[in-house]
Design a protein around this motif. Structure first.
Motif, PDB file in Angstrom:
ATOM      1  N   VAL A 291     -11.033   4.614 -10.093  1.00 42.54           N
ATOM      2  CA  VAL A 291     -10.130   3.501  -9.802  1.00 42.54           C
ATOM      3  C   VAL A 291      -9.644   2.928 -11.118  1.00 42.54           C
ATOM      4  CG1 VAL A 291      -9.949   1.221  -8.743  1.00 42.54           C
ATOM      5  CG2 VAL A 291     -11.374   2.964  -7.670  1.00 42.54           C
TER       6      VAL A 291
ATOM      7  N   THR B 123     -12.536  -3.144  -1.267  1.00 41.09           N
ATOM      8  CA  THR B 123     -11.100  -3.098  -1.002  1.00 41.09           C
ATOM      9  C   THR B 123     -10.626  -1.662  -0.847  1.00 41.09           C
ATOM     10  OG1 THR B 123     -10.781  -5.140  -2.248  1.00 41.09           O
ATOM     11  CG2 THR B 123      -8.842  -3.771  -1.894  1.00 41.09           C
ATOM     12  N   VAL B 124     -11.034  -0.798  -1.769  1.00 43.34           N
ATOM     13  CA  VAL B 124     -10.633   0.609  -1.721  1.00 43.34           C
ATOM     14  C   VAL B 124     -11.166   1.275  -0.451  1.00 43.34           C
ATOM     15  CG1 VAL B 124     -11.060   2.850  -2.816  1.00 43.34           C
ATOM     16  CG2 VAL B 124     -10.339   0.909  -4.188  1.00 43.34           C
TER      17      VAL B 124
ATOM     18  N   GLU C  11      -9.863  10.322  -5.480  1.00 43.21           N
ATOM     19  CA  GLU C  11     -11.163  10.739  -4.966  1.00 43.21           C
ATOM     20  C   GLU C  11     -11.299  12.244  -5.115  1.00 43.21           C
ATOM     21  OE1 GLU C  11     -13.947  10.262  -0.978  1.00 43.21           O
ATOM     22  OE2 GLU C  11     -11.962   9.380  -1.023  1.00 43.21           O
TER      23      GLU C  11
ATOM     24  N   ARG D  77      -8.663   2.668   2.359  1.00 38.50           N
ATOM     25  CA  ARG D  77      -8.715   4.114   2.582  1.00 38.50           C
ATOM     26  C   ARG D  77      -8.987   4.426   4.046  1.00 38.50           C
ATOM     27  NH1 ARG D  77     -13.552   7.954   1.397  1.00 38.50           N
ATOM     28  NH2 ARG D  77     -14.394   6.174   2.469  1.00 38.50           N
TER      29      ARG D  77
ATOM     30  N   TYR E  47      -5.982   4.964  -7.223  1.00 36.94           N
ATOM     31  CA  TYR E  47      -7.213   5.518  -6.662  1.00 36.94           C
ATOM     32  C   TYR E  47      -7.140   7.039  -6.649  1.00 36.94           C
ATOM     33  CZ  TYR E  47     -10.709   6.508  -3.027  1.00 36.94           C
ATOM     34  OH  TYR E  47     -11.776   6.985  -2.328  1.00 36.94           O
TER      35      TYR E  47
ATOM     36  N   SER F 203      -2.541   4.177  -3.866  1.00 35.34           N
ATOM     37  CA  SER F 203      -2.506   2.974  -4.688  1.00 35.34           C
ATOM     38  C   SER F 203      -2.065   1.789  -3.840  1.00 35.34           C
ATOM     39  CB  SER F 203      -1.535   3.141  -5.864  1.00 35.34           C
ATOM     40  OG  SER F 203      -0.213   3.255  -5.392  1.00 35.34           O
TER      41      SER F 203
ATOM     42  N   ARG G  39     -15.230   8.607  -6.987  1.00 32.66           N
ATOM     43  CA  ARG G  39     -14.014   7.811  -6.844  1.00 32.66           C
ATOM     44  C   ARG G  39     -13.658   7.166  -8.176  1.00 32.66           C
ATOM     45  NH1 ARG G  39     -17.614   7.054  -2.562  1.00 32.66           N
ATOM     46  NH2 ARG G  39     -16.765   7.806  -0.600  1.00 32.66           N
TER      47      ARG G  39
ATOM     48  N   THR H 179       0.851  -1.174   0.000  1.00 29.33           N
ATOM     49  CA  THR H 179       0.000   0.000   0.000  1.00 29.33           C
ATOM     50  C   THR H 179       0.890   1.227   0.000  1.00 29.33           C
ATOM     51  OG1 THR H 179      -1.655  -1.208   1.261  1.00 29.33           O
ATOM     52  CG2 THR H 179      -1.862   1.193   1.212  1.00 29.33           C
TER      53      THR H 179
END
Length: 188
Positions: free
Chosen positions: A129, A89-90, A121, A94, A119, A109, A127, A35
């Protein structure tokens, strides 16, 4: 650089646009995830996301564009499930980044052995992706350009486009789709 797929989620967590170009390589039962936040990369183990080869928006009915045929029920539900998994997942990553790193850190990311998820926002909780190959550098600027040059110009400024996409009604804007296709093909 290879782009596998692109998703747009609205502020109600609905997938309002989905486009797949290629599917990532088959995945194993688990993979190591890296991450990336502005403060630096961290590693963790997460199950991989399944891949899908559908190109229709998961919640949109036939007629998204005149060129596509209606998706089959199983292909549509597989794409819908992929979109739900990606958003979950996002959303989880987040929130985890915000809790561990503070409000100033942002999820940008993450990478597995088979793909990298980027990603972005917006201030209005839209959002964006994008799934790419693992060798791709940060696509945050690319996602920002898609938002500014394509989404705002062809969807937001279009008086015929709905402001809210209630009930999972997808984006049906041919200019946006053509512009996105040309933009992504230019990156490849």
């Amino acid at each position: 650089m290879v782009v596998y797929s692109f998703y747009i989620f609205d502020r109600h967590t609905e997938c309002i646009y989905s486009k797949s170009w290629l599917s990532p390589a088959p995945t194993s039962s688990s993979s190591t995830t890296t991450t990336t936040t502005p403060s630096g990369p961290t590693s963790d183990t997460h199950p991989p996301l399944p891949s899908s080869t559908t190109t229709a928006a998961p919640t949109a009915a036939a007629g998204t564009t005149g060129r596509r045929s209606a998706p089959t029920t199983s292909a549509s539900s597989a794409a819908d499930n992929d979109a739900k998994l990606i958003f979950g997942t996002v959303f989880s990553l987040r929130n985890m980044v915000r809790k561990l790193g503070g409000e100033d850190d942002a999820f940008v990311s993450y990478r597995t052995a088979h793909y990298k998820l980027h990603y972005y926002e917006t201030a209005s909780n839209l959002r964006l992706v994008m799934l790419t190959d693992t060798a791709t550098l940060s696509m945050r600027n690319v996602l920002h350009q898609i938002y500014i040059n394509l989404w705002v110009e062809y969807v937001v400024k279009n008086p015929l486009s709905p402001v809210e996409h209630k009930g999972g009604a997808g984006v049906r804007n041919e200019l946006f789709e053509l512009g996105l296709e040309q933009f992504i093909r230019g990156l490849m």
